[in-house]
Design an enzyme around this catalytic site. Structure first.
Site, PDB file in Angstrom:
ATOM      1  N   GLN A 125       0.860  -1.181   0.000  1.00 27.59           N
ATOM      2  CA  GLN A 125       0.000   0.000   0.000  1.00 27.59           C
ATOM      3  C   GLN A 125       0.901   1.236   0.000  1.00 27.59           C
ATOM      4  OE1 GLN A 125      -1.634   0.283   3.832  1.00 27.59           O
ATOM      5  NE2 GLN A 125      -3.141   1.829   3.368  1.00 27.59           N
ATOM      6  N   TYR A 127       0.695   4.611   0.268  1.00 21.84           N
ATOM      7  CA  TYR A 127      -0.098   5.780   0.640  1.00 21.84           C
ATOM      8  C   TYR A 127       0.766   6.814   1.368  1.00 21.84           C
ATOM      9  CZ  TYR A 127      -4.539   3.347  -0.466  1.00 21.84           C
ATOM     10  OH  TYR A 127      -5.581   2.704  -1.090  1.00 21.84           O
ATOM     11  N   SER A 128       1.352   6.432   2.541  1.00 23.22           N
ATOM     12  CA  SER A 128       2.063   7.413   3.381  1.00 23.22           C
ATOM     13  C   SER A 128       3.291   7.985   2.681  1.00 23.22           C
ATOM     14  CB  SER A 128       2.534   6.768   4.682  1.00 23.22           C
ATOM     15  OG  SER A 128       1.457   6.198   5.370  1.00 23.22           O
ATOM     16  N   SER A 160       4.830  -1.364   4.057  1.00 23.92           N
ATOM     17  CA  SER A 160       4.991  -2.749   4.530  1.00 23.92           C
ATOM     18  C   SER A 160       4.934  -3.701   3.350  1.00 23.92           C
ATOM     19  CB  SER A 160       3.863  -3.125   5.497  1.00 23.92           C
ATOM     20  OG  SER A 160       3.759  -2.191   6.527  1.00 23.92           O
ATOM     21  N   GLU A 243      -8.447  -1.640   6.789  1.00 22.33           N
ATOM     22  CA  GLU A 243      -7.200  -1.823   7.550  1.00 22.33           C
ATOM     23  C   GLU A 243      -7.497  -1.800   9.050  1.00 22.33           C
ATOM     24  OE1 GLU A 243      -4.132   1.224   7.039  1.00 22.33           O
ATOM     25  OE2 GLU A 243      -2.619  -0.312   7.381  1.00 22.33           O
ATOM     26  N   GLU A 367      -4.201   8.603  18.337  1.00 22.96           N
ATOM     27  CA  GLU A 367      -4.812   9.946  18.382  1.00 22.96           C
ATOM     28  C   GLU A 367      -5.801  10.111  17.219  1.00 22.96           C
ATOM     29  OE1 GLU A 367      -1.545   9.373  18.628  1.00 22.96           O
ATOM     30  OE2 GLU A 367      -1.174   9.966  20.706  1.00 22.96           O
TER      31      GLU A 367
HETATM   32  C1  LIG Z   1       4.640  -0.801  11.255  1.00 24.27           C
HETATM   33  C2  LIG Z   1       4.102   0.231  10.300  1.00 24.27           C
HETATM   34  C3  LIG Z   1       3.667  -0.170   9.065  1.00 24.27           C
HETATM   35  C4  LIG Z   1       3.168   0.768   8.139  1.00 24.27           C
HETATM   36  N1  LIG Z   1       2.791   0.342   6.912  1.00 24.27           N
HETATM   37  C5  LIG Z   1       2.353   1.236   5.998  1.00 24.27           C
HETATM   38  C6  LIG Z   1       2.044   0.828   4.661  1.00 24.27           C
HETATM   39  O1  LIG Z   1       2.154  -0.338   4.290  1.00 24.27           O
HETATM   40  N2  LIG Z   1       1.636   1.771   3.767  1.00 24.27           N
HETATM   41  C7  LIG Z   1       1.489   3.085   4.121  1.00 24.27           C
HETATM   42  O2  LIG Z   1       1.081   3.868   3.267  1.00 24.27           O
HETATM   43  N3  LIG Z   1       1.785   3.510   5.382  1.00 24.27           N
HETATM   44  C8  LIG Z   1       2.230   2.609   6.323  1.00 24.27           C
HETATM   45  N4  LIG Z   1       2.551   3.043   7.607  1.00 24.27           N
HETATM   46  C9  LIG Z   1       2.473   4.468   7.913  1.00 24.27           C
HETATM   47  C10 LIG Z   1       1.402   4.844   8.946  1.00 24.27           C
HETATM   48  O3  LIG Z   1       0.122   4.851   8.358  1.00 24.27           O
HETATM   49  C11 LIG Z   1       1.792   6.239   9.476  1.00 24.27           C
HETATM   50  O4  LIG Z   1       3.006   6.077  10.169  1.00 24.27           O
HETATM   51  C12 LIG Z   1       0.761   6.815  10.414  1.00 24.27           C
HETATM   52  O5  LIG Z   1      -0.423   7.108   9.734  1.00 24.27           O
HETATM   53  C13 LIG Z   1       1.279   8.088  11.140  1.00 24.27           C
HETATM   54  O6  LIG Z   1       1.823   8.989  10.247  1.00 24.27           O
HETATM   55  P1  LIG Z   1       3.277   9.642  10.502  1.00 24.27           P
HETATM   56  O7  LIG Z   1       4.206   8.485  10.786  1.00 24.27           O
HETATM   57  O8  LIG Z   1       3.586  10.521   9.355  1.00 24.27           O
HETATM   58  O9  LIG Z   1       3.142  10.462  11.832  1.00 24.27           O
HETATM   59  P2  LIG Z   1       2.531  11.997  11.999  1.00 24.27           P
HETATM   60  O10 LIG Z   1       1.316  12.062  11.169  1.00 24.27           O
HETATM   61  O11 LIG Z   1       3.672  12.909  11.651  1.00 24.27           O
HETATM   62  O12 LIG Z   1       2.206  12.013  13.485  1.00 24.27           O
HETATM   63  C14 LIG Z   1       3.136  12.381  14.528  1.00 24.27           C
HETATM   64  C15 LIG Z   1       2.380  12.446  15.841  1.00 24.27           C
HETATM   65  O13 LIG Z   1       1.403  13.526  15.793  1.00 24.27           O
HETATM   66  C16 LIG Z   1       0.119  13.023  16.138  1.00 24.27           C
HETATM   67  N5  LIG Z   1      -0.918  13.720  15.351  1.00 24.27           N
HETATM   68  C17 LIG Z   1      -0.887  13.999  14.022  1.00 24.27           C
HETATM   69  N6  LIG Z   1      -2.031  14.602  13.640  1.00 24.27           N
HETATM   70  C18 LIG Z   1      -2.815  14.703  14.751  1.00 24.27           C
HETATM   71  C19 LIG Z   1      -4.119  15.232  14.986  1.00 24.27           C
HETATM   72  N7  LIG Z   1      -4.847  15.752  14.008  1.00 24.27           N
HETATM   73  N8  LIG Z   1      -4.614  15.142  16.247  1.00 24.27           N
HETATM   74  C20 LIG Z   1      -3.871  14.594  17.258  1.00 24.27           C
HETATM   75  N9  LIG Z   1      -2.622  14.082  17.086  1.00 24.27           N
HETATM   76  C21 LIG Z   1      -2.105  14.136  15.845  1.00 24.27           C
HETATM   77  C22 LIG Z   1       0.165  11.558  15.781  1.00 24.27           C
HETATM   78  O14 LIG Z   1      -0.823  10.821  16.481  1.00 24.27           O
HETATM   79  C23 LIG Z   1       1.584  11.185  16.161  1.00 24.27           C
HETATM   80  O15 LIG Z   1       1.666  10.913  17.542  1.00 24.27           O
HETATM   81  C24 LIG Z   1       3.062   2.127   8.528  1.00 24.27           C
HETATM   82  C25 LIG Z   1       3.498   2.530   9.796  1.00 24.27           C
HETATM   83  C26 LIG Z   1       4.027   1.607  10.676  1.00 24.27           C
HETATM   84  C27 LIG Z   1       4.493   2.079  12.020  1.00 24.27           C
END
Ligand SMILES: Cc1cc2nc3c(=O)[nH]c(=O)nc-3n(C[C@H](O)[C@H](O)[C@H](O)COP(=O)(O)OP(=O)(O)OC[C@H]3O[C@@H](n4cnc5c(N)ncnc54)[C@H](O)[C@@H]3O)c2cc1C
Length: 400
Positions: A125, A127-128, A160, A243, A367
């Site tokens: 996927q 996306y991120s 992933s 998911e 969150e």
């Molecule tokens: C093991 C693992 C597997 C993954 N696999 C995939 C994958 O296959 N494909 C893919 O596309 N992505 C994947 N991801 C990505 C995952 O979806 C993102 O890491 C996640 O959505 C958080 O985004 P970020 O890491 O950019 O953190 P940020 O968005 O930068 O967040 C940082 C902190 O700020 C907080 N925060 C942000 N916005 C808000 C808000 N509006 N209100 C309150 N708190 C907030 C968050 O909760 C967090 O604590 C994976 C992540 C992990 C850890």
């Protein structure tokens, strides 16, 4: 005992060894582990695909059984009871298959769904991005139309399953002049296409389960667009809802459940301590509540629809798992404190503990799940958004 139970358990007896079935029925964890070690999953996964039990809720045309959601969940929970092997392609079978089922063209469904059911092709996927995780809609990967194709350039992260993925679903910005959720399009992309560069990331426990993916002018045919142009946000919402639901139901089922702490406490001589027993029983009670909540959702179709309520079980499951793994490391005592424990038992427990730190991030952070619960389950006012209605190109953003 229902006839469905007899039917599924009867089929399992034809494909799993008797020692496996007996160990699962009697709760003999050691026996189950021994049977699992000696078993080759591949023929089982093919037999499961052919039987329809891989995707019981999908139509028969795509190797499902066409069962209604509650009955499909019943099949899944019987397979889970026997700890039947699951497909290594968690994303394909649980999230991307249902997305193609909902948004795909007839050709896309015919081409991509049966190999998912047979575990013949795996997916990831895309996306991120470095600057778009929780705020996924701000993503910056660009797709430009070029005749009957699209040219895609950008960077993805935390992807992933790249080590097994043949194919990907990908989100790219196709209209930067629209507000951020309205100018995104979803595509199906071949991971072997020219211009795709996968760079694995190293995790705290030493594994590499996800990667950075760089896209440099990758050509994707318009026939591989998933859903209408500029409506990728709606397509992504389907994937993300499934998911949350599938993480709630399946993650952590295989290893380190709260019930396993009893055995660990006995092995480490801590079971006599009433404080330890209390903490373990508290975790077991919470696990039971989680399972009962999931069963209740299963019977109402919320899981199959990926309803917003699944954010409740996603939060419960990931936070409970973190506390469970903390407790396991506590029980190990000094053996668990070493950075690289020498005995295999401790190594596996410490690795699972470290891995569990990702549970409250992957699939949307706790969150963000709480925001979803507030807005979509409890009906509270929406979180204020500074960029609401502004074109994506006019929103200030870091370069990631
Ligand atoms: C093991 C693992 C597997 C993954 N696999 C995939 C994958 O296959 N494909 C893919 O596309 N992505 C994947 N991801 C990505 C995952 O979806 C993102 O890491 C996640 O959505 C958080 O985004 P970020 O890491 O950019 O953190 P940020 O968005 O930068 O967040 C940082 C902190 O700020 C907080 N925060 C942000 N916005 C808000 C808000 N509006 N209100 C309150 N708190 C907030 C968050 O909760 C967090 O604590 C994976 C992540 C992990 C850890």
């Amino acid at each position: 005992v229902t006839s469905r139970y007899d039917e599924v358990a009867g089929w399992l007896r034809t494909v799993l060894p008797p020692a496996w079935m007996d160990a699962a029925d009697s709760g003999d964890e050691d026996g189950l582990r021994a049977a699992q070690r000696a078993f080759d999953d591949r023929p089982y996964l093919r037999a499961r695909g052919e039987s329809g039990y891989a995707v019981p809720g999908w139509p028969r045309a795509y190797l499902g059984l066409g069962l209604p959601p509650d009955e499909a969940q019943e099949v899944q929970s019987i397979l889970r009871h026997y700890r039947a092997p699951t497909s290594p392609d968690f994303a394909g079978i649980n999230m991307i298959g249902p997305t193609i089922l909902e948004w795909g063209t007839q050709q896309q469904k015919d081409r991509f769904l049966p190999p998912i059911a047979m575990a013949d092709e795996a997916w990831c996927q895309l996306y991120s991005e470095p600057g778009a995780g929780s705020d996924l809609a701000s993503l910056a990967t660009r797709a430009h139309a070029d005749g009957s194709s699209w040219r895609i350039t950008g960077q993805k992260v935390w992807t992933s399953q790249t080590e097994i993925a043949d194919l990907a679903v990908l989100l790219a910005r196709t209209d930067p002049e629209q507000p951020k959720t309205r100018g995104i399009t979803c595509f199906i992309m071949d991971m072997a296409a020219a211009g795709v560069d996968v760079r694995p990331l190293r995790q705290i426990n030493g594994d590499s389960e996800f990667s950075e993916v760089f896209l440099d002018d990758v050509v994707v045919s318009d026939a591989m667009r998933l859903g209408p142009p500029h409506q990728g946000w709606q397509v992504a919402s389907t994937t993300l809802a499934h998911e949350r639901a599938s993480i709630s139901v399946s993650r952590g089922v295989e290893k380190g459940r709260p019930g396993d702490l009893v055995d660990l406490a006995k092995r480490t001589g801590r079971w006599a301590d009433t404080y330890v027993r209390n903490r373990i029983l508290q975790l077991i009670v919470e696990d039971r509540i989680l399972q009962l909540t999931i069963d209740r959702y299963a019977s109402t179709g919320v899981i199959a629809d990926g309803g917003a309520e699944m954010s409740i079980t996603k939060v419960l499951k990931s936070e409970l798992n973190q506390r469970t793994q903390c407790m396991a490391v506590d029980l190990l005592g000094p053996r668990g404190g070493a950075w690289e424990p020498t005995d295999a038992d401790a190594r596996s427990i410490v690795s699972t503990f470290l891995e569990s730190r990702a549970d409250t991030i992957a699939g949307g952070t706790s969150e963000i799940q709480r925001n979803i619960i507030g807005e979509r389950v409890l009906g509270l006012p929406r979180e204020p958004s500074a960029d609401h209605g502004k074109p994506w190109s006019a929103v200030a953003r870091s370069r990631g």
